[in-house]
Scaffold this motif. Structure first.
Motif, mmCIF file in Angstrom:
data_model
loop_
_atom_site.group_PDB
_atom_site.id
_atom_site.type_symbol
_atom_site.label_atom_id
_atom_site.label_comp_id
_atom_site.label_asym_id
_atom_site.label_seq_id
_atom_site.Cartn_x
_atom_site.Cartn_y
_atom_site.Cartn_z
ATOM 1 N N LYS A 93 1.107 -0.999 0.415
ATOM 2 C CA LYS A 93 0.111 0.261 -0.343
ATOM 3 C C LYS A 93 0.985 1.046 -0.147
ATOM 4 O O LYS A 93 0.526 2.156 0.814
ATOM 5 N N ALA A 94 2.072 1.515 -0.793
ATOM 6 C CA ALA A 94 2.845 2.254 -0.496
ATOM 7 C C ALA A 94 2.454 3.202 -1.746
ATOM 8 O O ALA A 94 2.205 2.364 -2.513
ATOM 9 N N SER A 95 2.983 4.286 -1.865
ATOM 10 C CA SER A 95 2.175 4.880 -2.524
ATOM 11 C C SER A 95 3.473 4.729 -4.126
ATOM 12 O O SER A 95 4.898 4.238 -3.965
ATOM 13 N N LEU A 96 3.133 5.870 -5.090
ATOM 14 C CA LEU A 96 4.656 5.493 -6.337
ATOM 15 C C LEU A 96 5.503 6.328 -6.135
ATOM 16 O O LEU A 96 5.416 7.317 -6.938
ATOM 17 N N THR A 97 6.199 6.382 -5.741
ATOM 18 C CA THR A 97 7.190 7.699 -5.040
ATOM 19 C C THR A 97 8.820 7.368 -5.114
ATOM 20 O O THR A 97 8.869 6.168 -5.609
ATOM 21 N N ILE A 98 9.781 7.620 -6.360
ATOM 22 C CA ILE A 98 10.936 7.245 -6.308
ATOM 23 C C ILE A 98 11.881 7.033 -4.695
ATOM 24 O O ILE A 98 11.767 7.829 -3.455
ATOM 25 N N GLY A 99 12.211 5.434 -4.856
ATOM 26 C CA GLY A 99 12.975 5.027 -3.756
ATOM 27 C C GLY A 99 11.807 3.824 -2.733
ATOM 28 O O GLY A 99 12.285 3.402 -2.183
ATOM 29 N N ASN A 100 10.701 4.335 -2.744
ATOM 30 C CA ASN A 100 9.421 3.367 -2.398
ATOM 31 C C ASN A 100 10.306 1.639 -3.292
ATOM 32 O O ASN A 100 9.957 1.414 -4.037
ATOM 33 N N VAL A 101 8.991 0.615 -2.350
ATOM 34 C CA VAL A 101 8.936 -0.578 -2.860
ATOM 35 C C VAL A 101 7.779 -1.461 -2.603
ATOM 36 O O VAL A 101 7.610 -0.902 -1.492
ATOM 37 N N LEU A 102 7.666 -1.463 -3.507
ATOM 38 C CA LEU A 102 6.061 -2.208 -4.510
ATOM 39 C C LEU A 102 6.806 -3.323 -4.290
ATOM 40 O O LEU A 102 7.225 -3.755 -5.744
ATOM 41 N N PRO A 103 4.996 -4.246 -4.189
ATOM 42 C CA PRO A 103 5.210 -5.412 -5.782
ATOM 43 C C PRO A 103 4.943 -5.209 -6.719
ATOM 44 O O PRO A 103 4.184 -3.942 -7.422
ATOM 45 N N VAL A 104 5.341 -5.742 -7.764
ATOM 46 C CA VAL A 104 5.310 -4.884 -8.928
ATOM 47 C C VAL A 104 3.380 -5.099 -9.600
ATOM 48 O O VAL A 104 3.647 -4.354 -10.973
ATOM 49 N N SER A 105 3.027 -5.644 -9.258
ATOM 50 C CA SER A 105 1.289 -5.681 -9.772
ATOM 51 C C SER A 105 0.956 -4.980 -9.106
ATOM 52 O O SER A 105 -0.471 -4.442 -9.576
ATOM 53 N N ALA A 106 1.462 -4.041 -8.195
ATOM 54 C CA ALA A 106 0.975 -2.390 -7.614
ATOM 55 C C ALA A 106 0.810 -1.515 -8.819
ATOM 56 O O ALA A 106 1.029 -0.408 -8.466
ATOM 57 N N LEU A 107 2.072 -1.704 -10.142
ATOM 58 C CA LEU A 107 2.478 -0.384 -10.152
ATOM 59 C C LEU A 107 1.877 -0.396 -11.755
ATOM 60 O O LEU A 107 0.976 -2.008 -12.111
ATOM 61 N N PRO A 108 1.826 0.950 -12.024
ATOM 62 C CA PRO A 108 1.144 0.787 -13.616
ATOM 63 C C PRO A 108 1.714 0.633 -14.841
ATOM 64 O O PRO A 108 3.210 0.124 -14.966
ATOM 65 N N GLU A 109 1.018 0.056 -16.390
ATOM 66 C CA GLU A 109 2.213 -0.465 -17.452
ATOM 67 C C GLU A 109 2.821 1.173 -17.172
ATOM 68 O O GLU A 109 2.573 2.092 -17.261
ATOM 69 N N GLY A 110 4.602 1.182 -17.604
ATOM 70 C CA GLY A 110 5.329 1.669 -18.024
ATOM 71 C C GLY A 110 6.386 2.429 -17.115
ATOM 72 O O GLY A 110 7.001 3.234 -17.266
ATOM 73 N N ALA A 111 5.312 2.168 -16.042
ATOM 74 C CA ALA A 111 6.877 2.136 -14.856
ATOM 75 C C ALA A 111 7.363 1.972 -14.739
ATOM 76 O O ALA A 111 8.140 0.356 -15.356
ATOM 77 N N ILE A 112 9.049 2.655 -14.228
ATOM 78 C CA ILE A 112 10.559 2.570 -13.927
ATOM 79 C C ILE A 112 10.994 1.822 -13.031
ATOM 80 O O ILE A 112 10.351 2.668 -11.608
ATOM 81 N N VAL A 113 11.465 0.680 -12.660
ATOM 82 C CA VAL A 113 11.967 0.328 -11.557
ATOM 83 C C VAL A 113 13.056 0.190 -11.790
ATOM 84 O O VAL A 113 13.440 -0.600 -12.474
ATOM 85 N N CYS A 114 13.965 -0.677 -10.435
ATOM 86 C CA CYS A 114 15.049 -1.358 -10.213
ATOM 87 C C CYS A 114 15.268 -2.249 -9.152
ATOM 88 O O CYS A 114 14.076 -1.809 -8.438
ATOM 89 N N ASN A 115 16.330 -2.343 -9.525
ATOM 90 C CA ASN A 115 16.120 -3.706 -8.130
ATOM 91 C C ASN A 115 14.743 -4.888 -7.534
ATOM 92 O O ASN A 115 14.642 -4.880 -6.454
#
Length: 252
Positions: A93-115
């Motif tokens: 339930k974390a927000s979509l902000t740089i540095g936050n860690v979320l499960p990929v199912s909670a991310l929108p298409e086109g989101a840029i992620v690492c690690n």
């Protein structure tokens, strides 16, 4: 019978072991627990540190332990834009902000992620080098499709976690090393792998490519997969050789 060649000697360790004495520790996500699966936890970025032998900076993040009265200190791979004193949030339930860690199912298409985790709970395996990132392509019943830094596409479980943003330290290889001394110090922090003598510059006893009146291999550089270890140098079990011609096709 020739000598034991360099690639064989590396397997024994010895002088070829990695130089890990000054390294800060393994960079991982938090161990996956109930709090991350169903809510979120808040952590504080205490400092951003250099890890010898690694191009990307690390972030030392402090969390309150959800089960005991103590603090958990985690080492994260720093995303570009992370700063000391910043709060980072880990969980479904974390927000979509740089540095936050979320499960990929909670991310929108086109989101840029690492690690990104390859398997649930492995604490990060993909896109960990400086400047690298993955892109979320889409979601399906099988999982979430991710575009890897290589351009390849892969489906991972929707509960695999990832850090929002690009790994910090990008553009590191844009600046040329220019002189041998810089290469010396770069690899001194990593392991004994520089300078690297070419096989064709050796004698026949030292390497399969050695010898001859001119520096040439003298036979195809491809070698079969089940070749004995002293022969296994060059293009090992190559499917194809030569220049890669034409445009690279990336399927959307």
């Amino acid at each position: 019978m020739g000598r034991v060649i360099r690639s064989q000697r590396k397997g024994a360790g010895g002088i070829f072991k990695s130089h890990t004495h000054h390294r800060k520790g393994p960079a991982k996500h938090r161990a996956l627990d109930f709090a991350e699966r169903h809510g979120y936890l808040r952590g504080l970025v205490r400092e951003i540190i250099h890890d010898p032998g690694r191009g990307a900076p690390l972030a030392s993040v402090h969390f309150k332990n959800p089960y005991k009265y103590k603090k958990d200190r985690e080492l994260f791979i720093a995303a570009e834009g992370l700063y000391t004193g910043q709060f980072v949030y880990c969980g479904a339930k974390a927000s979509l902000t740089i540095g936050n860690v979320l499960p990929v199912s909670a991310l929108p298409e086109g989101a840029i992620v690492c690690n990104l985790e390859e398997r649930v709970g492995d604490r990060g395996a993909v896109a960990r080098a400086s400047g690298k990132y993955c892109t979320v392509v889409g979601h399906s019943d099988k999982g979430t499709q991710i575009k890897l830094p290589s351009g390849k596409k892969k489906i991972v479980d929707g509960t695999c976690r990832a850090t929002i943003g690009v790994v910090a330290g990008g553009g590191r290889i844009d600046k040329p090393l220019l002189k041998a001394g810089r290469s010396y110090h770069k690899y001194k922090a990593k392991r004994n792998e520089w300078p690297k003598v070419r096989g064709v510059a050796m004698n026949p006893v030292d390497h399969p490519h050695g010898g001859g009146n001119h520096q040439h291999i003298g036979h195809p550089s491809t070698v079969r997969r089940d070749a004995p270890h002293g022969q296994k140098v060059g293009l090992i079990a190559a499917r194809r050789t030569g220049r890669i011609r034409g445009a690279k096709k990336v399927e959307d």
